[in-house]
Design a protein around this motif. Structure first.
Motif, mmCIF file in Angstrom:
data_model
loop_
_atom_site.group_PDB
_atom_site.id
_atom_site.type_symbol
_atom_site.label_atom_id
_atom_site.label_comp_id
_atom_site.label_asym_id
_atom_site.label_seq_id
_atom_site.Cartn_x
_atom_site.Cartn_y
_atom_site.Cartn_z
ATOM 1 N N ALA A 88 19.327 40.653 12.144
ATOM 2 C CA ALA A 88 20.751 40.385 11.914
ATOM 3 C C ALA A 88 21.371 41.353 10.920
ATOM 4 O O ALA A 88 22.600 41.452 10.841
ATOM 5 C CB ALA A 88 20.945 38.951 11.420
ATOM 6 N N GLU A 89 20.538 42.092 10.175
ATOM 7 C CA GLU A 89 21.060 43.049 9.196
ATOM 8 C C GLU A 89 20.814 44.499 9.569
ATOM 9 O O GLU A 89 21.511 45.398 9.084
ATOM 10 C CB GLU A 89 20.427 42.797 7.813
ATOM 11 C CG GLU A 89 20.877 41.514 7.128
ATOM 12 C CD GLU A 89 20.134 40.282 7.633
ATOM 13 O OE1 GLU A 89 18.916 40.417 7.890
ATOM 14 O OE2 GLU A 89 20.765 39.216 7.784
ATOM 15 N N LYS A 90 19.835 44.744 10.436
ATOM 16 C CA LYS A 90 19.497 46.115 10.785
ATOM 17 C C LYS A 90 20.616 46.756 11.620
ATOM 18 O O LYS A 90 21.097 46.144 12.581
ATOM 19 C CB LYS A 90 18.187 46.162 11.576
ATOM 20 C CG LYS A 90 16.951 45.856 10.752
ATOM 21 C CD LYS A 90 16.629 46.989 9.797
ATOM 22 C CE LYS A 90 15.321 46.744 9.071
ATOM 23 N NZ LYS A 90 15.004 47.837 8.131
ATOM 24 N N PRO A 91 21.036 47.989 11.303
ATOM 25 C CA PRO A 91 22.112 48.623 12.063
ATOM 26 C C PRO A 91 21.840 48.687 13.560
ATOM 27 O O PRO A 91 22.758 48.525 14.363
ATOM 28 C CB PRO A 91 22.185 50.027 11.441
ATOM 29 C CG PRO A 91 21.684 49.856 10.046
ATOM 30 C CD PRO A 91 20.606 48.811 10.147
ATOM 31 N N ALA A 92 20.586 48.901 13.949
ATOM 32 C CA ALA A 92 20.273 49.038 15.373
ATOM 33 C C ALA A 92 20.494 47.742 16.136
ATOM 34 O O ALA A 92 20.897 47.760 17.306
ATOM 35 C CB ALA A 92 18.834 49.525 15.549
ATOM 36 N N PHE A 93 20.228 46.594 15.503
ATOM 37 C CA PHE A 93 20.223 45.321 16.221
ATOM 38 C C PHE A 93 21.332 44.357 15.805
ATOM 39 O O PHE A 93 21.505 43.307 16.428
ATOM 40 C CB PHE A 93 18.872 44.625 16.022
ATOM 41 C CG PHE A 93 17.686 45.433 16.450
ATOM 42 C CD1 PHE A 93 17.495 45.753 17.786
ATOM 43 C CD2 PHE A 93 16.755 45.887 15.529
ATOM 44 C CE1 PHE A 93 16.398 46.498 18.194
ATOM 45 C CE2 PHE A 93 15.656 46.628 15.926
ATOM 46 C CZ PHE A 93 15.473 46.935 17.260
ATOM 47 N N LYS A 94 22.067 44.689 14.766
ATOM 48 C CA LYS A 94 23.025 43.742 14.185
ATOM 49 C C LYS A 94 24.045 43.248 15.213
ATOM 50 O O LYS A 94 24.286 42.043 15.341
ATOM 51 C CB LYS A 94 23.733 44.390 13.001
ATOM 52 C CG LYS A 94 24.685 43.477 12.262
ATOM 53 C CD LYS A 94 25.270 44.175 11.045
ATOM 54 C CE LYS A 94 26.199 43.245 10.280
ATOM 55 N NZ LYS A 94 26.748 43.904 9.061
ATOM 56 N N ALA A 95 24.655 44.160 15.960
ATOM 57 C CA ALA A 95 25.683 43.767 16.926
ATOM 58 C C ALA A 95 25.092 42.928 18.055
ATOM 59 O O ALA A 95 25.681 41.928 18.484
ATOM 60 C CB ALA A 95 26.382 45.002 17.487
ATOM 61 N N ALA A 96 23.918 43.319 18.543
ATOM 62 C CA ALA A 96 23.290 42.571 19.632
ATOM 63 C C ALA A 96 22.860 41.187 19.169
ATOM 64 O O ALA A 96 22.963 40.212 19.917
ATOM 65 C CB ALA A 96 22.094 43.346 20.182
ATOM 66 N N MET A 97 22.410 41.074 17.949
ATOM 67 C CA MET A 97 22.002 39.777 17.429
ATOM 68 C C MET A 97 23.193 38.820 17.363
ATOM 69 O O MET A 97 23.039 37.615 17.534
ATOM 70 C CB MET A 97 21.379 39.959 16.047
ATOM 71 C CG MET A 97 20.684 38.738 15.503
ATOM 72 S SD MET A 97 19.204 38.296 16.449
ATOM 73 C CE MET A 97 18.709 36.809 15.577
ATOM 74 N N ARG A 98 24.352 39.370 17.157
ATOM 75 C CA ARG A 98 25.552 38.535 17.091
ATOM 76 C C ARG A 98 26.148 38.280 18.471
ATOM 77 O O ARG A 98 26.642 37.179 18.742
ATOM 78 C CB ARG A 98 26.614 39.203 16.203
ATOM 79 C CG ARG A 98 27.949 38.442 16.125
ATOM 80 C CD ARG A 98 27.750 37.086 15.493
ATOM 81 N NE ARG A 98 28.971 36.298 15.486
ATOM 82 C CZ ARG A 98 29.350 35.483 16.462
ATOM 83 N NH1 ARG A 98 28.601 35.366 17.573
ATOM 84 N NH2 ARG A 98 30.454 34.774 16.365
ATOM 85 N N HIS A 99 26.102 39.259 19.354
ATOM 86 C CA HIS A 99 26.865 39.163 20.595
ATOM 87 C C HIS A 99 26.043 39.196 21.883
ATOM 88 O O HIS A 99 26.559 38.834 22.936
ATOM 89 C CB HIS A 99 27.881 40.313 20.671
ATOM 90 C CG HIS A 99 28.851 40.321 19.536
ATOM 91 N ND1 HIS A 99 29.839 39.369 19.382
ATOM 92 C CD2 HIS A 99 28.983 41.180 18.479
ATOM 93 C CE1 HIS A 99 30.553 39.645 18.304
ATOM 94 N NE2 HIS A 99 30.053 40.718 17.733
#
Length: 254
Positions: A88-99
């Motif tokens: 949820a904090e990593k730049p690579a995965f942050k957006a996907a974790m949210r959306h």
């Protein structure tokens, strides 16, 4: 981690388990490696009042996550797994974790136990009761400079439970059917709202079966790679092979 897995159940069984429309036929896959297409279940469009259509849909993605902002996959490591503790904090995965959270159907996965200088012992890890299981996944659409798009994905991992830790310190996150809707609901459920799902599955859910090193080669895709081979028997077979004339235990010009 999860670097290889299997999906060797019928499309109907997968569709029923994940709550999907009828799936196109696909063959059993006994040794799925990174960069190949994998099946995911994702949230569909909002269901219309009175509709009986499932609110989930199937998606084929490349196993190897590419963030939308990446200029070139060549500049990125091969992201087949995402650590659930930091996704949820990593730049690579942050957006996907949210959306863009997903479910990855599997009938088992492989892990390798390392002991000192010995060759790693592979294990096939499957639900003790058989059938299909759903790993927590993330997906993202990456646009190439030429304009074409590719859907990509990764499997979330967590710390191993006490039972599995003897083989490896990480394992895939398992999402139970009663939590499918909450996990996939990215409209109403933020990452903090589903953080409780990112736990190791309880001991006893999986069974780990020692297998031969056939699984090490991605070209080996038959069901025989899942057969139990006790480590002692495999070591004896390897020693016998090395002792043969021209075997690995001797030097030879031919």
């Amino acid at each position: 981690m999860c670097g290889r897995y299997t999906l060797a159940v019928s499309p109907d069984e997968v569709a029923a388990y994940l709550g999907l429309m009828e799936l196109d036929a696909f063959p059993p896959r006994y040794n799925i490696p990174p960069t190949e297409p994998i099946l995911m279940a994702v949230a569909g469009p909002p269901r219309q009042p009175g509709s009986n259509l499932p609110d989930r849909q199937a998606l084929l993605v490349r196993w190897g996550f590419i963030p939308s902002w990446a200029k070139s996959p060549k500049d990125m490591p091969l992201l087949i797994n995402a650590r659930s503790e930091t996704a949820a904090e990593k730049p690579a995965f942050k957006a996907a974790m949210r959306h863009r959270r997903s479910l990855v159907p599997a009938s088992g996965f492989f892990e390798w136990k390392r002991e000192g200088k010995k060759a790693a012992q592979p294990y096939y890890v499957r639900p003790r009761d058989g059938g299909v299981v759903a790993f927590a996944g993330l997906w993202e659409t990456w646009s190439e400079p030429g304009g074409s798009e590719i859907d990509t994905g990764a499997i979330l991992t967590t710390g191993a439970n006490a039972e599995f830790a003897a083989i490896h310190h990480r394992m895939p996150v398992v999402i139970r059917p009663e939590h499918f809707s909450r996990w996939l609901d990215c409209r109403n459920q933020e990452p903090r709202d589903v953080a409780d799902l990112l736990q190791p599955v309880e001991p006893g859910f999986f069974e780990a079966i020692p297998i031969s090193d056939k699984v090490n080669k991605v070209a080996n895709t038959g069901p025989d790679i899942l057969e139990r081979v006790e480590p002692a028997a495999q070591a004896t077979e390897a020693e016998a092979e090395a002792a043969k004339p021209g075997g690995q235990g001797q030097l030879t010009l031919f």
